[in-house]
Design an enzyme around this catalytic site. Structure first.
Site, PDB file in Angstrom:
ATOM      1  N   TYR A 120      41.183  35.582  39.213  1.00 46.77           N
ATOM      2  CA  TYR A 120      41.733  34.723  40.258  1.00 46.77           C
ATOM      3  C   TYR A 120      42.333  33.442  39.677  1.00 46.77           C
ATOM      4  O   TYR A 120      43.371  32.982  40.129  1.00 46.77           O
ATOM      5  CB  TYR A 120      40.637  34.343  41.262  1.00 46.77           C
ATOM      6  CG  TYR A 120      40.469  35.344  42.375  1.00 46.77           C
ATOM      7  CD1 TYR A 120      40.031  36.628  42.101  1.00 46.77           C
ATOM      8  CD2 TYR A 120      40.752  35.000  43.681  1.00 46.77           C
ATOM      9  CE1 TYR A 120      39.870  37.550  43.114  1.00 46.77           C
ATOM     10  CE2 TYR A 120      40.593  35.914  44.703  1.00 46.77           C
ATOM     11  CZ  TYR A 120      40.156  37.185  44.414  1.00 46.77           C
ATOM     12  OH  TYR A 120      39.997  38.093  45.422  1.00 46.77           O
TER      13      TYR A 120
ATOM     14  N   LYS B 180      31.255  45.539  35.392  1.00 40.74           N
ATOM     15  CA  LYS B 180      31.889  46.721  34.799  1.00 40.74           C
ATOM     16  C   LYS B 180      31.659  46.627  33.293  1.00 40.74           C
ATOM     17  O   LYS B 180      32.611  46.575  32.491  1.00 40.74           O
ATOM     18  CB  LYS B 180      33.387  46.730  35.183  1.00 40.74           C
ATOM     19  CG  LYS B 180      34.134  47.991  34.805  1.00 40.74           C
ATOM     20  CD  LYS B 180      33.766  49.203  35.652  1.00 40.74           C
ATOM     21  CE  LYS B 180      34.480  50.450  35.159  1.00 40.74           C
ATOM     22  NZ  LYS B 180      33.952  51.689  35.771  1.00 40.74           N
TER      23      LYS B 180
ATOM     24  N   ASP C 124      31.715  50.560  40.342  1.00 37.22           N
ATOM     25  CA  ASP C 124      32.150  51.789  41.025  1.00 37.22           C
ATOM     26  C   ASP C 124      30.954  52.480  41.680  1.00 37.22           C
ATOM     27  O   ASP C 124      31.023  52.928  42.825  1.00 37.22           O
ATOM     28  CB  ASP C 124      32.902  52.740  40.064  1.00 37.22           C
ATOM     29  CG  ASP C 124      32.251  52.874  38.693  1.00 37.22           C
ATOM     30  OD1 ASP C 124      31.246  52.172  38.444  1.00 37.22           O
ATOM     31  OD2 ASP C 124      32.742  53.674  37.888  1.00 37.22           O
TER      32      ASP C 124
ATOM     33  N   ASP D 244      34.955  40.226  46.202  1.00 42.25           N
ATOM     34  CA  ASP D 244      35.971  40.292  47.257  1.00 42.25           C
ATOM     35  C   ASP D 244      36.001  41.695  47.858  1.00 42.25           C
ATOM     36  O   ASP D 244      35.947  41.876  49.078  1.00 42.25           O
ATOM     37  CB  ASP D 244      37.339  39.937  46.651  1.00 42.25           C
ATOM     38  CG  ASP D 244      38.451  39.976  47.681  1.00 42.25           C
ATOM     39  OD1 ASP D 244      38.193  39.567  48.829  1.00 42.25           O
ATOM     40  OD2 ASP D 244      39.564  40.421  47.340  1.00 42.25           O
TER      41      ASP D 244
ATOM     42  N   ASP E 230      33.983  43.231  51.480  1.00 38.60           N
ATOM     43  CA  ASP E 230      34.800  43.798  52.565  1.00 38.60           C
ATOM     44  C   ASP E 230      34.342  45.219  52.912  1.00 38.60           C
ATOM     45  O   ASP E 230      34.327  45.600  54.082  1.00 38.60           O
ATOM     46  CB  ASP E 230      36.288  43.831  52.181  1.00 38.60           C
ATOM     47  CG  ASP E 230      37.054  42.670  52.801  1.00 38.60           C
ATOM     48  OD1 ASP E 230      36.409  41.624  53.047  1.00 38.60           O
ATOM     49  OD2 ASP E 230      38.268  42.804  53.046  1.00 38.60           O
TER      50      ASP E 230
HETATM   51  C1  IPM Z   1      38.568  36.387  50.817  1.00 42.65           C
HETATM   52  C2  IPM Z   1      40.064  36.613  50.810  1.00 42.65           C
HETATM   53  C3  IPM Z   1      40.687  35.773  49.713  1.00 42.65           C
HETATM   54  C4  IPM Z   1      40.072  36.220  48.401  1.00 42.65           C
HETATM   55  C5  IPM Z   1      42.225  35.844  49.602  1.00 42.65           C
HETATM   56  C6  IPM Z   1      42.889  35.527  50.908  1.00 42.65           C
HETATM   57  C7  IPM Z   1      42.756  34.971  48.512  1.00 42.65           C
HETATM   58  O1  IPM Z   1      40.343  37.951  50.685  1.00 42.65           O
HETATM   59  O2  IPM Z   1      38.130  35.239  51.033  1.00 42.65           O
HETATM   60  O3  IPM Z   1      37.835  37.344  50.590  1.00 42.65           O
HETATM   61  O4  IPM Z   1      40.475  37.212  47.816  1.00 42.65           O
HETATM   62  O5  IPM Z   1      39.141  35.566  47.949  1.00 42.65           O
HETATM   63 MG    MG Z   2      38.648  39.223  50.755  1.00 44.03          MG
END
Ligand code: IPM
Ligand code: MG
Length: 369
Positions: A144, A194, A226, A250, A254
């Site tokens: 990042y 990883k 993974d 990240d 999700d």
């Molecule tokens: C999150 C989002 C951000 C990230 C993006 C929008 C930069 O997906 O907060 O998870 O990847 O950290």
């Molecule tokens: Mg995210």
């Protein structure tokens, strides 16, 4: 208690869900005798319109003088992504805030409320084992913030690189956060990397192991990313605290976010080493439903609970909010994102209707305390 809060509603549903979250904050202040003042500031596309930037200096200054930041969401409609107002909007806003305030640790709790199991896409027998995971994601390292480069190779081939960088201090700092959190929970940290491929992951694994020596009461387990992705879907009950890098965190958080049934139920906290924090629903600006009244305010309301807990150490008030949310859901109140065809006794409400129910429960709870 007297505190000042920077409020950054942002774009899309941000404004409408923030309005409801602030009503909850006000009720808590009234009922528990606190003074919370707020200053609104622009961020994301809303800021771009006025200042030509997604994170203006004025917003930075307002955040800097606050005791905590309540963040809504940023980002534009899919069909307008090419406009300068929306281009790189999320990254410019969110990554600038993380960098500016050195938010190194991101808490993303994911829990399935037993009464809402039917909202989870996994099989009943898997969910019945219980899902209560706390992701601790490192936020300032990885690819990042390493160098990003796009160039033509000597042979004229378009090429791009993103550099993963981690140093031992960064890793140790976020690992400490995870082990401390695990001590207050079920005493297990799963560190995800990883390490079969990446040097940065080998260092990650070694440093996390060193930090673990200071927490003999916490069990440490290492897992490859993974495999972890698979385990989250196969048996999420095995996880307590999941500690991981920026990019893996990240993605994995999700994936786990679908377990409770909607992104509209999840809140997150980003904290720096001084305890200063930003509280944000990671669900996004949901431009498709913005202004329709159908947004789910719960994620934003839960960010208020996280703020009270982490920034102001108001545990009673934080859990009162969480319990009021849970009771409201158990009673069958549903915004559209969590409504399910055929569910008996569900009562469909809009954004305001949902928060009104939560406010009712909170008022009762506070008055009988
Ligand atoms: C999150 C989002 C951000 C990230 C993006 C929008 C930069 O997906 O907060 O998870 O990847 O950290
Ligand atoms: Mg995210």
């Amino acid at each position: 208690m007297e505190k000042h809060i920077a409020v950054l509603p942002g774009d899309g549903i941000g404004e409408e869900v923030m309005e409801q979250a602030l009503r909850v904050l006000k009720l808590i202040a009234d009922q528990y005798g606190h003074r919370f003042s707020t200053t609104k500031a622009l961020v994301g596309g809303a800021a771009y319109e006025k200042f030509d930037t997604h994170f203006p200096d004025e917003t930075n200054a307002i955040c800097r003088s606050a005791d905590a930041i309540l963040f809504g969401s940023v980002g534009g409609p899919v069909s307008e992504m090419h406009l300068p107002k929306w281009k790189n909007c999320e990254a410019n806003s969110i990554l600038s805030l993380r960098k500016t305030f050195s938010f190194h640790a991101n808490y993303r709790p994911v829990r399935v409320i037993p009464e809402l199991q039917h909202l989870c896409p996994l099989k009943k027998e898997v969910i019945e084992r219980g899902v209560d995971i706390l992701f601790i994601r490192e936020l300032l390292g990885d690819c990042y913030f390493g160098e990003h480069k796009t160039f033509n190779s000597p042979a004229g081939v378009r090429t791009a690189t993103d550099l993963i960088v981690y140093d031992e201090e960064q890793i140790a700092a976020v690992a400490e956060v995870a082990f401390k959190a695990a001590q207050k929970r079920r005493g297990k940290v799963t560190s995800v990397d990883k390490a079969n491929v990446l040097d940065s992951s080998k260092l990650w694994r070694a440093v996390v192991k060193e930090v673990a020596l200071g927490y003999p009461d916490v069990i440490l387990e290492d897992m490859l990313v993974d495999n972890c992705a698979m385990q989250i879907v196969r048996d999420p009950s095995q996880f307590d605290v999941v500690l991981t890098t920026n990019m893996f965190g990240d993605i994995l958080s999700d994936a786990a976010a679908v377990l409770p049934g909607s992104l509209g139920l999840l809140a997150s906290a980003s904290i720096n080493k001084d305890g200063f924090g930003l509280y944000e629903p990671p669900g996004g600006s949901a431009q498709d439903i913005a202004g329709t009244g159908n947004a789910n305010p719960i994620a934003q309301i839960l960010t208020v609970a996280l703020m009270l807990r982490f920034s102001f150490a108001l545990e009673t008030e934080a859990s009162a909010i969480e319990q009021a949310v849970e009771t409201t859901l158990k009673e069958g109140y549903r915004t559209r994102d969590i409504a399910r065809a055929g569910e008996a006794d569900q009562k469909i409400v809009d954004c305001k209707g949902m928060s009104e129910k939560i406010l009712d429960h909170l008022a009762v709870k506070a008055s009988i305390r």
